[in-house]
Design an enzyme around this catalytic site. Structure first.
Site, PDB file in Angstrom:
ATOM      1  N   GLN A  18       0.825  -1.207   0.000  1.00 17.89           N
ATOM      2  CA  GLN A  18       0.000   0.000   0.000  1.00 17.89           C
ATOM      3  C   GLN A  18       0.867   1.269   0.000  1.00 17.89           C
ATOM      4  OE1 GLN A  18      -3.284  -2.012   2.836  1.00 17.89           O
ATOM      5  NE2 GLN A  18      -3.702   0.138   2.498  1.00 17.89           N
ATOM      6  N   ARG A  21      -9.486  -0.045   7.132  1.00 15.72           N
ATOM      7  CA  ARG A  21     -10.381   0.896   6.479  1.00 15.72           C
ATOM      8  C   ARG A  21     -10.793   2.029   7.403  1.00 15.72           C
ATOM      9  NH1 ARG A  21     -14.321  -0.884   1.824  1.00 15.72           N
ATOM     10  NH2 ARG A  21     -14.777   1.140   0.950  1.00 15.72           N
ATOM     11  N   CYS A  22      -9.793   2.588   8.056  1.00 15.89           N
ATOM     12  CA  CYS A  22     -10.062   3.796   8.831  1.00 15.89           C
ATOM     13  C   CYS A  22      -8.744   4.497   8.955  1.00 15.89           C
ATOM     14  CB  CYS A  22     -10.607   3.468  10.205  1.00 15.89           C
ATOM     15  SG  CYS A  22      -9.391   2.776  11.323  1.00 15.89           S
ATOM     16  N   GLU A  81     -13.114   5.592   3.974  1.00 12.26           N
ATOM     17  CA  GLU A  81     -13.151   4.923   5.261  1.00 12.26           C
ATOM     18  C   GLU A  81     -14.327   5.328   6.128  1.00 12.26           C
ATOM     19  OE1 GLU A  81      -8.498   4.096   5.213  1.00 12.26           O
ATOM     20  OE2 GLU A  81      -9.120   5.909   6.210  1.00 12.26           O
TER      21      GLU A  81
END
Ligand SMILES: Cc1cc2nc3c(=O)[nH]c(=O)nc-3n(C[C@H](O)[C@H](O)[C@H](O)COP(=O)(O)OP(=O)(O)OC[C@H]3O[C@@H](n4cnc5c(N)ncnc54)[C@H](O)[C@@H]3O)c2cc1C
Lengths: 806, 284
Positions: free
Chosen positions: A237, A384-385, A760
């Site tokens: 990522q 996802r935050c 997110e």
């Protein structure tokens, strides 16, 4: 305007710029199975690596005998810590300033830990060889409870740190303690709590779970011994950060390392970290001189690469009798597992947990987080935050509900009473953030109206009466959430990862015929960057999005950037894209003025061209300007049309939203049904509404999974109980609720196009909405707090404990 | 997720398959749809050296409904069970239960024979077959023999089938009256937290016969005669259902797992059974 020129609106629409629900350009290849993922990469002579992993959560490694494995035809090598030690690669630095064993060095600290790395000519042989490696273990006492880890006589987990009481984030106060991180004013907060009219207190647990991307982690490392270059394709990522880290720990000069992130099948934070598999594949390729592939399987992914959450958040919230919040106190015990491998900006060992005052104007607050070692897998990534924002949002949205119970007040009203008001922005929070913009009341009212909140409460009251009268066995829960996120890390002055500032970048080249290529320091894992960033550019430089190629993920060609996670791509790289576009436009303006034989200031921008002020028939389109940039000698201006921007954001962005879940609960079986899920998001300027909707659907589905069943569970001796998708809940189309999406638009004042990021929000906002619905269903029967995940038996247990089974 | 290496055989007759099973003994295993066996091999929980694939044996396929008797070949898939019109008419219980097994992808491959021969307490078909009082035909080196479904299951993964026998078909009489298959699971593709198969016949408002079998609540399916008897002669009122549930609860022996603790499973078993009885009664 001459007859040939279509009207402004038409030209603008043809660009497919900001606000257009442009179809995703990525989907053509993905829907045809033509994506190119790491495991699709095949190279001549490529070898395969596979791990011998520890069956124990805590044990001493007495001996490793690889003779039988090495004797198996096709096995090239079996690496152990002893082989890596001379290179000083048996341990590696983590992103959180700790270090982690690459291969077991004397002992193992979690089930599934990497013990030896088998390299073979194919992955079947490698798997057989793994079974033949004989490891002798001596079991040690296991600690899976972070509170027990801090007991005085608790077993020492990290013997390597013994006697070293100064950690990466300040002093350690116990041998299994990692750090204490404090924010806000402790004394003032305790004073407020001491004299408050009402104080609600609760322990809020956000259980351990896992991002579980469909594609697991993996890489192909290829050392070219002739030119000395190392190329690594991997599920990264943050490819540039990986390159720098790889250079620092291997000693290979950074220009000799090329990191490529090909298509990535979902990341959700799981692919931010550096894993032993990458190091072992690289070492194996350096040793053998041929490419080495390592790809984890699903069980390895769930057991060994980055988990998320595992926060025990003890809260106290103070208020006046009529519901005005006066103070918030939080002490978090954070279970980091065996190594502190959290992926947070260096100065934030608990991420942005200090956003835990949420959407509320809370004058006084204090937060302390204690990081603790246990015999569990390392990680603690932002699933996802943005770093720990979902934990913070869950905490405050639960505390609000608990306070509403304490006050005997409607939870929607309590929220509205305490929201930061529109005119308070930019708002300075008690825990140190400056919220950029927001209009919470408008969003909240819109949401309540959309779901028919008052009627729902009436229906609920009737349902409770019917239940008590024995007419129904189903309860109705209304789950409310108003969340505020903090994304777009971040300003270089306080955000870095391993010393690398968290700016991001974009480089644009306009081709002579008026099409373009843009390269970014980020990397899409499904977010649709190639679609949306082209739209930002289209609006900035007047070239149709369809004529702009987007490229990311190859460190030899992309400008340096910190990658994609924490909803940072649009706030940071999106801003860089707009800024680079503006540089292009500035040069284009000079070229246009020259071609039109006027002063620079005499032309103005109009959609896709520069027009002479007051003479609309005299203009040069971007296409014409691009051509001129390459074929004319323009005095004082270099040929070509290119720009690069490195964007250091002045602040974070603060997306927010109002989510409401209406849930039916079967008291006898613990089953539930989502009757309605309404998600209002305010992510500032909306680049592509269709992609936003898709992001909300995906994130809310992850949130649904987390709240209603997904967990990484351990037994008392540290065995992972949820190592396959039979037990680790990933919703299918069947379980996935139907979502109603909505929005308000409050642009970020400091972002070049006002965008805030959305990827997110739905995970952050939906988890408390689902969980609050469960709690709300039982509120009338006395429930205050019940920990997630709310799977069937745990909901059944709530009902059973409340005496609802007769 | 990579199995040990194995030899693959693809016989084209029952005899050839039995010969292979006899030749290789406990090193060999029949392979049907593979949706239970292959995952076990990939997890290296099953070490099979000789895989005897039954796909090429045509005689193991097919559904016959004749004169009130139903015969189903072992290699008939769950998908075929769902889509066979004659079967759906004669025994709608099979369709109702099959639709609650796994997901469409699994059902295209998974077979009735594999499901009942597997011996996994999580499988739905064994309880269903006990409810229907089915008979399994096994073929071995010494010919064929029959074993009642109610006598077939000994413990988890232990059945009355010998290693060198093949389960060739399943036979039962089409039931009369009402039916229901009630299953609670965590998600699509999950095995039961608790499941109940119920058949009920009624006459003049009274229950004249009943058959009840429970799934995934012990190490074998639980066909519960006492629970059935509690219903016979009653008007299927709450008291009778309560008695059947109580009888069932003392026959099951659930174990704690990720689906929940024993107390919860026992409670849910009662709920699904009561619901199944009510639904079956309403259809009788
Ligand atoms: C995701 C998933 C979800 C599932 N959910 C459910 C569910 O909810 N309910 C349910 O009941 N099942 C479920 N299953 C199992 C599925 O129905 C299987 O297909 C079934 O259990 C076995 O059938 P099979 O044809 O695949 O058998 P195989 O896997 O090929 O074989 C199973 C066992 O039976 C033996 N065997 C097979 N055929 C014969 C034969 N003719 N004679 C002797 N021995 C034989 C094999 O040697 C093996 O030991 C699920 C499977 C998966 C992968």
């Amino acid at each position: 305007m001459n007859e040939m020129t279509p009207p402004k609106e038409e030209r603008s629409a043809a660009l497919k710029g900001l606000g257009c629900s442009r179809k995703r350009v990525e989907d053509a290849r993905f829907t045809q199975g033509k994506g190119n993922y790491v495991d699709d990469i095949k190279m001549p002579g490529m070898l395969f690596g596979d791990f011998v992993r520890s069956p124990y959560a805590h044990a001493r490694v007495k001996s490793i005998n690889a003779d039988k494995a090495k004797a198996l035809p096709g096995v090239i090598a079996v690496l152990t810590a002893a082989d890596l030690a001379p290179l000083n690669l048996h341990w590696m630095p983590t992103l959180a300033g700790d270090k982690q064993m690459v291969l077991a060095d004397g002992k193992v600290l979690f089930q599934g830990q990497e013990v030896a790395f088998v390299v073979a000519t194919d992955r079947y042989v490698a798997a057989d060889a793994v079974e033949l490696v004989e490891v002798e273990y001596e079991e040690l006492p296991v600690i899976v409870d972070p509170f027990k880890a801090l007991a005085k006589d608790a077993t020492v987990l990290r013997e390597d740190l013994e006697g070293n009481m100064e950690g990466a984030h300040g002093p350690r106060r116990h041998h299994n303690h990692i750090f204490t991180w404090e924010q806000g004013d402790k004394e003032a907060t305790e004073k407020v709590l001491g004299s408050a009219e009402v104080v609600a207190e609760e322990m809020v647990f956000y259980h351990r779970t896992h991002p579980c991307p469909i594609e697991t982690c993996g890489c192909v490392a290829s050392m070219d011994k002739v030119n000395g270059k190392l190329t690594v394709w991997g599920t990264f990522q943050a490819p540039h950060a990986v390159r720098t880290v790889a250079s620092l720990i291997s000693g290979i000069a950074e220009h000799n390392i090329r990191i490529i992130s090909p298509d990535i099948g979902g990341g959700f934070g799981n692919k931010v970290g550096v894993y032993p598999g990458y190091i072992c594949a690289i070492v194996a390729s350096i040793v053998t001189g041929v490419p080495v592939k390592w790809v984890e399987d699903r069980m390895e992914n769930l057991m060994a690469t980055a988990f998320a959450r595992d926060y025990w958040m003890k809260g106290k919230i103070a208020a006046t009798k009529d519901g005005r919040i006066t103070g918030l106190w939080c002490h978090t015990t954070a279970d980091h597992g065996a190594f502190d491998a959290c992926a947070d900006p260096s100065k934030f060992p608990a991420g942005f947990m200090n956003i835990c005052t949420g959407s509320y104007d809370i004058p006084t607050a204090y937060l302390a987080v204690d990081g603790v070692y246990t015999n569990k897998a390392p990680g603690g990534v932002a699933y996802r935050c943005s770093f720990r924002v979902t934990e913070a949002a869950y905490f405050i949205e639960r505390m609000i509900e608990v306070l509403a119970i304490e006050l005997g007040m409607d939870a929607a009203e309590l929220r509205a009473k305490n929201f930061i008001r529109k005119e308070q922005f930019p708002y300075q929070s008690a825990l140190g953030w400056e919220y950029d913009s927001g209009d919470y009341h408008t969003a909240w009212d819109k949401a309540l109206k959309a779901v028919g909140y008052e009627d729902l409460r009436k229906e609920q009251a009737q349902r409770i009466a019917d239940f008590k009268a024995g007419k129904t066995r189903k309860l109705l829960g209304i789950g409310l959430t108003h969340f505020t996120e903090i994304v777009g890390a971040g300003p270089v002055k306080n955000c870095d990862i391993l010393g690398l500032g968290m700016f991001d970048s974009c480089e644009i080249r306009i081709h002579p015929t008026g099409s373009a290529i843009a390269r970014l320091g980020t990397i899409s894992q499904g977010q649709g960057h190639a679609t949306t960033f082209a739209q930002i550019l289209a609006s900035e430089i007047g070239i149709p999005a369809d004529d702009i190629t987007l490229e990311e993920g190859d460190t030899d060609t992309a400008p340096y950037g910190l990658g994609t996670y924490g909803s940072r791509s649009t706030p940071v790289a999106g801003a860089a894209t707009a800024m680079a576009g503006r540089k292009i436009r500035a040069k284009a303006q000079m070229i246009a003025a020259y071609l039109l034989e006027v002063h620079d200031g005499d032309v103005e921008w109009e959609v896709d061209r520069f027009v002479v002020k007051g003479a609309p028939e005299r203009f040069k389109t971007m296409k014409e300007i691009a051509f001129a940039a390459y074929n004319q000698a323009i005095p004082g201006i270099e040929p070509g049309l290119e720009a690069v921007s490195y964007y250091d954001p002045p602040n974070m962005t603060y997306p927010f939203g109002a989510y409401i879940c209406v849930m039916e609960i079967d008291v006898d079986t613990g089953e539930h049904e989502i009757r309605q899920f309404y998600a209002l998001d305010d992510c500032g300027t909306r680049i592509n509404p269709m992609i936003i909707e898709g992001q909300v659907h995906g994130g809310a589905t992850e949130g649904y999974a987390i709240a209603m069943g997904q967990e990484i569970a351990y037994d008392e001796i540290g065995n992972v109980k949820t190592g396959t998708l039979m037990d680790f809940f990933l919703p299918t189309a069947w379980e996935t609720p139907h979502y109603i999406t909505d929005h308000t638009v409050t642009p970020s004042p400091h972002h070049p196009i006002g965008a805030k990021g959305v990827g997110e929000s739905p995970n952050v906002g939906s988890v408390p909405a689902f969980s609050n619905a469960v709690h709300d269903a039982f509120r009338a029967f006395g429930l205050r707090q019940a920990h997630m995940p709310h799977d069937h038996w745990r909901i059944w247990k709530i009902a059973n404990d409340l005496g609802l089974h007769g | 997720m990579i199995p040990n290496s194995f030899q693959y055989h693809r016989p084209d007759s029952v005899d050839a398959a039995v010969a292979l099973l006899t030749q290789y003994g406990d090193e060999a295993r029949p392979l049907a749809g593979g949706h239970s066996l292959i995952p076990m091999m990939k997890l290296r929980m099953a070490d099979v050296q000789h895989l005897v694939d039954l796909q090429a044996i045509g005689s193991l396929k097919g559904i016959a409904v004749a004169g009130g008797t139903v015969t189903i070949g072992a290699m008939t898939t769950q998908h075929e069970l769902i889509n066979d019109a004659a079967l759906a008419k004669a025994v709608p219980l099979i369709r109702e239960a099959s639709l609650q097994i796994a997901d469409p992808q699994v059902r295209y491959a998974g077979t009735l024979g594999g499901n009942v021969a597997n011996g996994d307490p999580g499988n739905d078909m064994p309880g269903l077959m006990q409810c229907l009082d089915a008979v399994y035909t096994l073929s071995g080196p010494d010919g064929a023999r029959e074993v009642a479904a109610r006598d077939f299951y000994e413990a988890a993964y232990f059945t009355a089938r010998e290693d060198n026998e093949l389960l060739v078909s399943v036979r039962f009489d089409a039931p009369k009256g009402g039916y229901a298959y009630e299953k609670q699971k965590r998600k699509i593709g999950d095995y039961a937290t608790a499941a109940a198969a119920v058949l009920i016949e009624k006459s003049g408002g009274k229950c004249t016969s009943a058959s009840i079998a429970m799934t995934n609540l012990a190490d074998t399916p639980v066909w519960c005669a006492a629970a059935s008897e509690a219903l016979v002669g009653s008007s299927l009122d709450d008291a009778a259902i309560g008695a059947a549930v109580a009888a069932m609860k003392s026959a099951i022996d659930p174990q704690e797992d990720n689906r929940g603790p024993v107390e919860f499973k026992t409670h849910v078993a009662g709920v699904v059974l009561a619901r199944a009885i009510s639904r079956a009664a309403s259809r009788a």
